[in-house]
Design an enzyme around this catalytic site. Structure first.
Site, PDB file in Angstrom:
ATOM      1  N   THR B  82       9.680 -66.034  34.087  1.00  0.00           N
ATOM      2  CA  THR B  82       9.715 -66.024  32.619  1.00  0.00           C
ATOM      3  C   THR B  82       9.926 -67.459  32.117  1.00  0.00           C
ATOM      4  O   THR B  82      10.199 -68.364  32.910  1.00  0.00           O
ATOM      5  CB  THR B  82      10.834 -65.098  32.100  1.00  0.00           C
ATOM      6  OG1 THR B  82      12.095 -65.667  32.435  1.00  0.00           O
ATOM      7  CG2 THR B  82      10.719 -63.693  32.688  1.00  0.00           C
ATOM      8  N   GLY B 140       4.538 -77.539  40.928  1.00  0.00           N
ATOM      9  CA  GLY B 140       3.599 -76.442  41.138  1.00  0.00           C
ATOM     10  C   GLY B 140       3.208 -76.190  42.575  1.00  0.00           C
ATOM     11  O   GLY B 140       4.018 -75.733  43.378  1.00  0.00           O
ATOM     12  N   GLY B 193      -5.777 -77.099  26.844  1.00  0.00           N
ATOM     13  CA  GLY B 193      -4.700 -76.232  27.310  1.00  0.00           C
ATOM     14  C   GLY B 193      -3.710 -76.924  28.245  1.00  0.00           C
ATOM     15  O   GLY B 193      -2.901 -76.269  28.892  1.00  0.00           O
ATOM     16  N   ASP B 207      10.809 -82.325  30.843  1.00  0.00           N
ATOM     17  CA  ASP B 207      10.335 -81.527  31.975  1.00  0.00           C
ATOM     18  C   ASP B 207      10.500 -82.292  33.293  1.00  0.00           C
ATOM     19  O   ASP B 207      11.019 -81.761  34.272  1.00  0.00           O
ATOM     20  CB  ASP B 207       8.866 -81.156  31.735  1.00  0.00           C
ATOM     21  CG  ASP B 207       8.255 -80.447  32.934  1.00  0.00           C
ATOM     22  OD1 ASP B 207       8.675 -79.322  33.221  1.00  0.00           O
ATOM     23  OD2 ASP B 207       7.367 -81.036  33.574  1.00  0.00           O
ATOM     24  N   LYS B 211      13.167 -81.555  36.612  1.00  0.00           N
ATOM     25  CA  LYS B 211      12.740 -81.488  38.012  1.00  0.00           C
ATOM     26  C   LYS B 211      13.574 -82.441  38.867  1.00  0.00           C
ATOM     27  O   LYS B 211      13.922 -82.123  40.006  1.00  0.00           O
ATOM     28  CB  LYS B 211      11.248 -81.803  38.113  1.00  0.00           C
ATOM     29  CG  LYS B 211      10.404 -80.677  37.512  1.00  0.00           C
ATOM     30  CD  LYS B 211       8.959 -81.067  37.332  1.00  0.00           C
ATOM     31  CE  LYS B 211       8.162 -79.923  36.716  1.00  0.00           C
ATOM     32  NZ  LYS B 211       6.864 -80.362  36.198  1.00  0.00           N
ATOM     33  N   GLY B 305      -0.692 -74.634  36.732  1.00  0.00           N
ATOM     34  CA  GLY B 305      -1.867 -73.780  36.796  1.00  0.00           C
ATOM     35  C   GLY B 305      -1.461 -72.418  37.323  1.00  0.00           C
ATOM     36  O   GLY B 305      -0.526 -72.303  38.107  1.00  0.00           O
TER      37      GLY B 305
HETATM   38  N1  NAP Z   1       2.323 -72.367  34.102  1.00  0.00           N
HETATM   39  C1  NAP Z   1       2.551 -73.194  35.101  1.00  0.00           C
HETATM   40  O1  NAP Z   1       1.638 -73.821  35.596  1.00  0.00           O
HETATM   41  C2  NAP Z   1       3.941 -73.360  35.647  1.00  0.00           C
HETATM   42  C3  NAP Z   1       4.154 -74.250  36.730  1.00  0.00           C
HETATM   43  C4  NAP Z   1       5.436 -74.373  37.271  1.00  0.00           C
HETATM   44  C5  NAP Z   1       6.478 -73.640  36.719  1.00  0.00           C
HETATM   45  N2  NAP Z   1       6.250 -72.807  35.649  1.00  0.00           N
HETATM   46  C6  NAP Z   1       7.363 -72.046  35.106  1.00  0.00           C
HETATM   47  O2  NAP Z   1       7.130 -70.677  35.349  1.00  0.00           O
HETATM   48  C7  NAP Z   1       7.643 -69.880  34.276  1.00  0.00           C
HETATM   49  C8  NAP Z   1       6.529 -69.030  33.706  1.00  0.00           C
HETATM   50  O3  NAP Z   1       5.511 -69.884  33.215  1.00  0.00           O
HETATM   51  P1  NAP Z   1       4.192 -69.288  32.541  1.00  0.00           P
HETATM   52  O4  NAP Z   1       3.283 -70.437  32.341  1.00  0.00           O
HETATM   53  O5  NAP Z   1       3.726 -68.103  33.291  1.00  0.00           O
HETATM   54  O6  NAP Z   1       4.760 -68.821  31.113  1.00  0.00           O
HETATM   55  P2  NAP Z   1       4.041 -67.886  30.052  1.00  0.00           P
HETATM   56  O7  NAP Z   1       2.578 -67.889  30.284  1.00  0.00           O
HETATM   57  O8  NAP Z   1       4.592 -68.230  28.729  1.00  0.00           O
HETATM   58  O9  NAP Z   1       4.545 -66.416  30.449  1.00  0.00           O
HETATM   59  C9  NAP Z   1       5.868 -66.021  30.336  1.00  0.00           C
HETATM   60  C10 NAP Z   1       5.952 -64.533  30.593  1.00  0.00           C
HETATM   61  O10 NAP Z   1       7.326 -64.157  30.531  1.00  0.00           O
HETATM   62  C11 NAP Z   1       7.464 -63.060  29.646  1.00  0.00           C
HETATM   63  N3  NAP Z   1       8.812 -63.065  29.066  1.00  0.00           N
HETATM   64  C12 NAP Z   1       9.318 -63.827  28.078  1.00  0.00           C
HETATM   65  N4  NAP Z   1      10.598 -63.548  27.863  1.00  0.00           N
HETATM   66  C13 NAP Z   1      10.901 -62.563  28.749  1.00  0.00           C
HETATM   67  C14 NAP Z   1      12.083 -61.819  29.029  1.00  0.00           C
HETATM   68  N5  NAP Z   1      13.210 -62.026  28.341  1.00  0.00           N
HETATM   69  N6  NAP Z   1      12.033 -60.893  30.000  1.00  0.00           N
HETATM   70  C15 NAP Z   1      10.895 -60.641  30.689  1.00  0.00           C
HETATM   71  N7  NAP Z   1       9.776 -61.312  30.474  1.00  0.00           N
HETATM   72  C16 NAP Z   1       9.777 -62.255  29.516  1.00  0.00           C
HETATM   73  C17 NAP Z   1       6.390 -63.252  28.626  1.00  0.00           C
HETATM   74  O11 NAP Z   1       6.158 -62.013  27.982  1.00  0.00           O
HETATM   75  P3  NAP Z   1       4.956 -61.769  26.943  1.00  0.00           P
HETATM   76  O12 NAP Z   1       3.731 -61.689  27.797  1.00  0.00           O
HETATM   77  O13 NAP Z   1       5.321 -60.467  26.318  1.00  0.00           O
HETATM   78  O14 NAP Z   1       4.972 -62.921  26.000  1.00  0.00           O
HETATM   79  C18 NAP Z   1       5.244 -63.703  29.535  1.00  0.00           C
HETATM   80  O15 NAP Z   1       4.640 -62.593  30.157  1.00  0.00           O
HETATM   81  C19 NAP Z   1       8.228 -70.860  33.273  1.00  0.00           C
HETATM   82  O16 NAP Z   1       9.613 -70.946  33.477  1.00  0.00           O
HETATM   83  C20 NAP Z   1       7.544 -72.162  33.605  1.00  0.00           C
HETATM   84  O17 NAP Z   1       8.353 -73.276  33.287  1.00  0.00           O
HETATM   85  C21 NAP Z   1       5.002 -72.667  35.120  1.00  0.00           C
END
Ligand code: NAP
Lengths: 162, 328
Positions: B82, B140, B193, B207, B211, B305
């Site tokens: 999340t 990542g 994006g 960020d 890390k 990603g």
């Molecule tokens: N994206 C990347 O490339 C990447 C890389 C490294 C680390 N991360 C980390 O990984 C995590 C997720 O990233 P993401 O890009 O997947 O984020 P995201 O696309 O914004 O997705 C977040 C998900 O969490 C859900 N959510 C929000 N609050 C919640 C809660 N209280 N309980 C349960 N679910 C909840 C959201 O629900 P809804 O669908 O209903 O909005 C959504 O499905 C983050 O902490 C981010 O920093 C991401």
């Protein structure tokens, strides 16, 4: 430094070779004929630039060539580092910023390239600092950091090898 | 191996797609997004859940909350993906604690809980005989945590530094290549994006700083917080500055740096030779480590990603599976 060598043809060249071998740069050679009483040796003064830490290697090479070093002068401003500054450089008295480094005596600003953008937007400058050692360079960067904080400038420091 | 998947966004769906596409022996028995949840001990239909999400609907049922999934579903590993909250780490922190207390392993990509509460969570995991893994929180797809903890075990790390934020790296790459202003490059990153609507977290170096805190606290034996990181972002950089750098065969990159012996953590734009191994293009991440036995190493790869981050999560899951979980 002042070198002493045998007064024979080819000696001077032999003495100068090791300098380029260690990556040094000869700035001036002062050749004095009327030398020591014996007149069998030749005194030469050389002003040169060396990369940091190469002096010992150079002295070793001289020894191998039979060139003896009579005196080594003061090491000066051989360490160079470059930074970039961004901000209102002119409004915040650029010459005072430069002065703060020069005043240390162990480091000085030897080059400054300034790009003036449109009026009122921040300008950018590249500044080269020369110092006797790396530690002095670090000190100079420290001074610049302090100045930058007071004058609200951004300093981009080089990424140094550890 | 049965997992509960908390968060069904970019990372969560990447994990689901990989599980569907490959034979990983992973069954999802719990699933939640911000508004709904699902519990099914026989395995949730992931394709159907992805389809619902694709239509803009919740992934599960409105009367099942994320907390219900954590507390009631039958799973071996909680996968917590999340959004990151850098101030409180909630609600993820509470969910992770609850899972560990239930003797469930935890794998997360969420930086908040690891940066803020690692010592406590680790102790809790140990007390309950389970793993807490967080490879995806830093860079990542690059298996940096694994390399530092396993491959380089026994080394003393004297310095760790690199490019930890793909958004900033993209912006700087574009400013250098095209002479764009910061604002122009940021607008481009948003369009593709690579940057959020509010880019503060990335461009101010927060960020990257988090890390560093994670690496310092979990690998280098330091005890740091975000406030200990000396931090400067990239928002004030000018195309002129990049040109001045280029005139000397250098460029500018946002570099995160840890020198354990000096207790120093720093994120700042730095002047760096164009041929330096850390000068990577676009959204890539790159990290160099200086060690006593192994010498210097540099890791380069995708820092973000959907699929790439899922790769790190799945690596952690299979690590746990191979060492702990019986059967599948
Ligand atoms: N994206 C990347 O490339 C990447 C890389 C490294 C680390 N991360 C980390 O990984 C995590 C997720 O990233 P993401 O890009 O997947 O984020 P995201 O696309 O914004 O997705 C977040 C998900 O969490 C859900 N959510 C929000 N609050 C919640 C809660 N209280 N309980 C349960 N679910 C909840 C959201 O629900 P809804 O669908 O209903 O909005 C959504 O499905 C983050 O902490 C981010 O920093 C991401």
């Amino acid at each position: 430094m002042k070198l002493e060598m045998k007064d024979q043809p080819g000696q001077l060249v032999a003495a100068l070779k090791p300098i380029s071998a260690v990556g040094g740069n000869i700035i001036a050679v002062i050749h004095q004929r009327e030398t020591s009483a014996a007149a069998e040796t030749l005194d030469v003064q050389i002003v040169l630039e060396l990369p940091e830490g190469r002096l010992d290697t150079l002295l070793e090479l001289f020894r191998e060539q039979g060139v003896s070093v009579v005196r080594i002068g003061e090491e000066r401003l051989l360490y160079e580092c470059t930074l970039i500054m961004i901000g209102h450089l002119m409004h915040t008295d650029l010459s005072d910023t430069v002065d703060q480094i020069d005043r240390t005596g162990s480091a000085e600003v030897t080059e400054l390239s300034l790009v003036m953008p449109a009026i009122d937007s921040p300008s950018s400058a590249r500044i080269t600092i020369r110092s006797t050692t790396r530690a002095e360079a670090k000190k100079a960067i420290g001074i610049l950091r302090g100045v930058a904080e007071r004058k609200d400038l951004l300093i981009i420091e080089p990424l140094e090898d550890a | 191996m049965r997992i509960a998947l908390l968060g069904f966004g970019s990372v969560g769906r990447g994990i689901a797609r990989a599980i569907l596409a490959k034979d990983l022996s992973i069954t999802v028995t719990g699933l939640a997004d911000s508004r709904s949840g699902l519990i099914d001990p026989d395995g949730i239909d992931l394709a159907a859940a992805l389809a619902r999400k694709g239509n803009g609907d919740p992934c599960g049922l409105p009367d099942t909350s994320p907390a219900d999934v954590v507390a009631k579903a039958d799973y071996d590993v909680l996968v917590e993906v999340t959004p990151t909250n850098v101030e409180t780490a909630e609600p993820a922190l509470g969910h992770i604690r609850e899972a560990l207390r239930r003797h469930k392993h935890v794998v997360t990509s969420n930086k908040g809980p690891i940066a803020i509460a690692y010592p406590e969570l680790r102790a809790l995991a140990e007390a309950n005989g389970v793993f807490l893994k967080y490879e995806a929180t830093v860079c990542g797809a690059i298996p940096l945590i694994h390399a530092l903890q396993e491959g380089l075990a026994g080394n003393t790390i004297s310095r760790l530094y690199g490019v930890f934020n793909g958004t900033c790296n993209y912006i700087l790459t574009r400013m250098a290549a095209e002479g764009l202003t910061y604002e122009q490059a940021l607008a481009e990153a948003r369009e593709l994006g690579y940057a959020e609507a509010d880019p503060t977290y990335d461009v101010e170096g927060i960020d990257a700083a988090i890390k560093l805190v994670i690496l310092a606290n979990t690998i280098l034996g330091m005890q740091t917080t975000l406030a200990d990181v000396e931090r400067t972002g990239i928002t004030l950089l000018t195309p002129d500055a990049l040109q001045l750098a280029e005139d000397q065969d250098c460029t500018i990159r946002l570099i995160g740096e840890i020198v354990p012996e000096a207790g120093a953590l720093r994120v700042s734009p730095r002047l760096i030779p164009e041929v330096h191994p850390l000068v990577v293009e676009g959204t890539l991440n790159a990290v160099s480590v200086e060690t006593d036995l192994a010498g210097e190493l540099t890791f380069i790869g995708k820092g973000a990603g959907s699929t790439e981050t899922a790769s790190a999560v799945i690596g952690d899951l299979l690590y746990i599976q191979s060492r702990h979980v019986q059967g599948s």
